[in-house]
Design an enzyme around this catalytic site. Structure first.
Site: not given
Lengths: 312, 503
Positions: B208, B282, B316, B413
């Site tokens: 997906k 991850e 990331c 983040e």
């Protein structure tokens, strides 16, 4: 004893100005080559590049006649009157007076190499006498070479004192200090030599990559290292030094990449021939071809552009 | 002993009365628009890709895919529900038992090579589609995303017939059907990171893509068709969180792999507790990019820019915390500001654009909120005064200085073009600050001293430590995190083993 050794001297210099990472420099300059310069911005850049050329002939076979034709080309590069003149004509000292004569009252400068160009391997007295002679013959600008032997031996003070002596011999003429980057080899050395020169030359003087007489000349990499040195020095001292990449720039596209480097490193104030020059000759006709192509939409055959020089 | 330079400099007369020197980055030589003109060949509507064919969703529902550069709708994307996901899993299971799972590795390799070459053939088309769909600058999709995607397929194609050697002394076998959910920051590349090793090892896939970036994934399905990949080996289901949850939770999944936010990753991990599914995650990062006083500063600045402004900071492993040695902090910040003034923010399709559009409105809101918190908590903000397009989701590159470890912008983040600058005094302090985070995906070290690089690389708790560079990727190099940045590796031999069982 140790602190007086060559490596210690270089170490101190690098401590002061910081090191350069080769991989990082190449990565930075690769981005300039992906800039897409189109339409109006391309025309503007090409015209600007023409005005920045030091049209050069530096050969043993140069004659007053060759210099005369080079000067004509410098004044009017092409039939098209809208194309500007170049910045200067760059010749050997013996040809300086001929260039002076043919350039007459035009704004184009006479640049003469001097100081036992290209090796610099002559006594300082001789080198300085050559500078004075070229100035007396009408050279507005002197392109000197640094003492690479002394630099590589770590005798930085000597390198710098010699440059200072040439500045004095130049009088009112501008000075361009050729570092001969291929003989300095590393970016660290190029940055160090740039600072050695900039400390003693005057605002409006130049530092220059190379003589065009060795295998490696101006690249985007060494251009970048020198531009960054000029920037750091300017921000520190308020003294604006010019830059001249020389040799190896043959195509209009290359010239535009170098100009993008100037725009993005030193900014608008350096996008002028008072602060940036190209030491080149065959570049001129490629610029003209591209300018005509932008105007007419078609490439002209090379024989429509007058040949005047095929040095570097 | 004073150095030569400083003595000389003293002799230079100080020119009083003149303004402090400043560089002018104006519009003397403005670049004309240079849009990439290749046709992205978009369809008005994209269906699900199940069992080798495009099929409409059973419930008949679609959602809009928006171009973040101008907020215009690009296409209708099928919304898959649990029944569609189930159909995809059953197709994948069938393909695994009948064709792909039994096929010799050297045969599978041929398909992977073919996929890689077909993508190279259509590189410009895919680059433009990727830029339209996600907002990233065309120079990045053209020079990074698409070539790296092909590189991952080429690399894993090379492994497919050499699997007897991937785990010395052991034999490997595929797991079966794997469910994968990927993020919106590198839609094609993340797809390659997930699919290529899975296929090389002999697994079948239900994947997906992120709901804001489904188009290139579905375009990629046409490459799989052109390559003649057996039906069902790869299936794409599109949708939002619910679809993703169905993909992760399906009982036929032998393994699930997820790349995305730590928050979602934790939820998935909880949902899998007690099952036999294998898993790799991850997740997020808050990487430290550490600059020592002996570093090559101009190149470090370039690395800082590359580290935080690459792909609008939607990375990331972005170097979102700059840790700079106190003696050079002012110089680095000054150089960084000069560099930022020549960054070009704008139309992602323009070949000269350095920073494109923020991927979605919600992401833009999140960035704005965190930046506001930085201002409120007293950090000093710098943004260059570049013009932004009137329409579309854009955010200026931003640097906060005077940030401390307790600021929100130093801990959370942001996933946007926002850098927090902190200082340190000693090597130990640098390590301590770098590791003082819940994440541990990546780090950067800038120094001229080789031994310091080696020391730092062992002490930094991060999956990747870059030395005198940043954001470098290669299919041969395993990528993954420590702590809340996830587990498992992608790329290299290690990444391949995460899709195998040892027998």
């Amino acid at each position: 004893m140790l602190v007086r050794s060559a490596s210690a001297a270089l170490g101190r210099l690098l401590d002061e100005i910081g090191p350069v990472d080769c991989v990082g420099v190449e990565e930075r300059v690769a981005k300039y080559t992906t800039r897409s310069i189109k339409k109006g911005s391309k025309r503007w850049g090409l015209q600007l590049a023409v005005t920045m050329i030091d049209l050069t002939t530096l050969e043993g076979k140069d004659t007053p006649g060759k210099v005369a034709s080079l000067c004509r080309k410098a004044i009017q590069p092409h039939d098209d009157q809208s194309i500007p003149s170049v910045a200067a004509v760059c010749v050997y000292p013996s040809m300086a007076r001929h260039a002076r004569k043919h350039l007459g009252t035009s704004t184009i400068k006479v640049a003469s190499v001097a100081t036992a160009f290209p090796s610099g391997q002559a006594p300082l007295k001789t080198r300085l006498a050559e500078v004075r002679a070229a100035v007396a013959d009408g050279a507005d600008e002197i392109d000197m070479v640094i003492n690479r032997g002394a630099f590589l031996a770590g005798e930085f003070a000597r390198v710098q004192d010699e440059i200072a002596a040439v500045v004095e011999a130049c009088g009112a003429s501008a000075l361009k200090v050729i570092l001969e980057v291929s003989e300095l080899e590393t970016f660290d050395n190029i940055r160090a030599a740039s600072f050695l020169a900039m400390e003693v030359i005057r605002a409006g003087d130049f530092i220059k990559t190379s003589t065009g007489k060795t295998s490696l000349n101006a690249t985007l990499g060494n251009n970048q290292v020198m531009l960054e040195a000029i920037r750091d020095f300017y921000l520190d001292t308020n003294i604006a030094i010019g830059m001249k990449p020389a040799g190896g720039i043959r195509t209009a596209k290359q010239a535009l990449h170098f100009l993008v480097a100037v725009k993005e490193t030193l900014g608008d104030a350096w996008l002028t021939n008072k602060r940036y020059r190209f030491g080149a000759s065959s570049l001129l006709n490629d610029l003209l071809r591209q300018i005509e192509k932008e105007k007419t939409g078609a490439y002209q055959a090379p024989y429509y552009f007058s040949e005047a020089a095929e040095s570097y | 002993m004073p150095s030569l330079i400083s003595e000389r400099r003293k002799s230079i007369p100080v020119r009083r009365g003149r303004a402090t020197p400043e560089l002018i980055f104006g519009d003397l030589w403005e670049f004309d628009p240079a849009p990439e003109t290749a046709d992205p060949k978009l369809q008005p509507r994209y269906d699900l890709f199940i069992n080798g064919a495009f099929v409409p969703p059973r419930a008949g529902r679609y959602f809009d895919s928006i171009n973040p550069a101008n907020e215009q709708k690009l296409a209708d994307i099928a919304l898959a529900d649990a029944a569609d996901v189930d159909a995809a899993y059953r197709a994948a299971q069938r393909a695994f038992t009948t064709t792909w799972g039994k096929m010799p590795g050297r045969e599978r390799a041929k398909y992977l090579y073919r996929i890689a070459r077909l993508l190279q053939d259509r590189a410009r088309e895919f680059a433009v589609a990727e830029t339209l769909d996600g907002g990233k600058p065309i120079k990045e999709s053209r020079d990074f995303d698409v070539p790296m995607t092909a590189a991952h397929f080429f690399y894993h194609a090379g492994w497919a017939d050499k699997l007897d050697y991937v785990a010395p002394g052991r034999r490997v076998a595929p797991l079966g059907v794997v469910g994968q959910v990927i993020p919106w920051n590198f839609p094609l590349l993340m797809l390659a990171w997930k699919i290529a090793p899975a296929l090389a090892m002999g697994n079948c896939v239900v994947l997906k893509p992120a709901e804001t970036t489904s188009i290139t994934c579905l375009k990629f399905a046409t490459i799989l068709q052109d390559a003649g990949l057996p039906p069902g080996v790869v299936n794409f289901v599109t949708g939002a969180g619910e679809t993703g949850a169905a993909v992760m939770a399906h009982p036929l999944a032998a393994k699930v792999a997820f790349t995305g936010s730590t928050e979602v990753g934790k939820a998935i991990l909880r949902s899998l507790a007690g099952t036999e599914k294998k898993m790799t995650l991850e997740l997020g990062g808050k990487a430290a990019n550490i600059v020592f006083d002996d570093a090559p500063l101009d190149q470090a600045v370039e690395g800082i820019v590359n580290g935080i402004f690459f792909n609008q900071g939607h990375v990331c492993c972005a170097g979102s915390r700059l840790l700079v040695h106190e003696p050079v902090a002012d110089r680095v910040l000054a150089k960084l500001k000069h560099r930022m003034r020549v960054l070009r923010v704008g139309d992602p399709l323009d070949k000269n654009t350095d920073i494109g559009a923020i991927n979605s409105k919600s992401q833009l809101e999140k960035i704005k909120k965190l930046v506001a918190s930085g201002v409120k908590e007293g950090a000093e903000i710098f943004q260059p005064s570049c013009r932004l397009p009137a329409k579309g989701y854009y955010f200026r590159p931003t640097v906060f200085s005077g940030v401390t470890m307790s600021h929100r912008i130093a801990r959370e983040e942001i996933f946007g073009p926002v850098l927090s600058v902190l200082t340190f005094r000693t090597v130990d302090e640098a390590v301590e600050r770098a590791n003082n985070t819940a994440y541990g995906l990546s780090a950067g070290v800038w120094t001229d001293k080789g031994s310091r690089i080696l020391k730092m690389s062992t002490e930094l708790k991060a999956g990747v430590v870059w030395a005198n560079t940043y954001n470098k990727f290669d299919p041969t190099s395993p990528f993954g995190g420590y702590k809340e940045s996830g587990f498992g590796r992608e790329g290299g031999r290690q990444g391949l083993l995460d899709y195998a069982k040892l027998v």
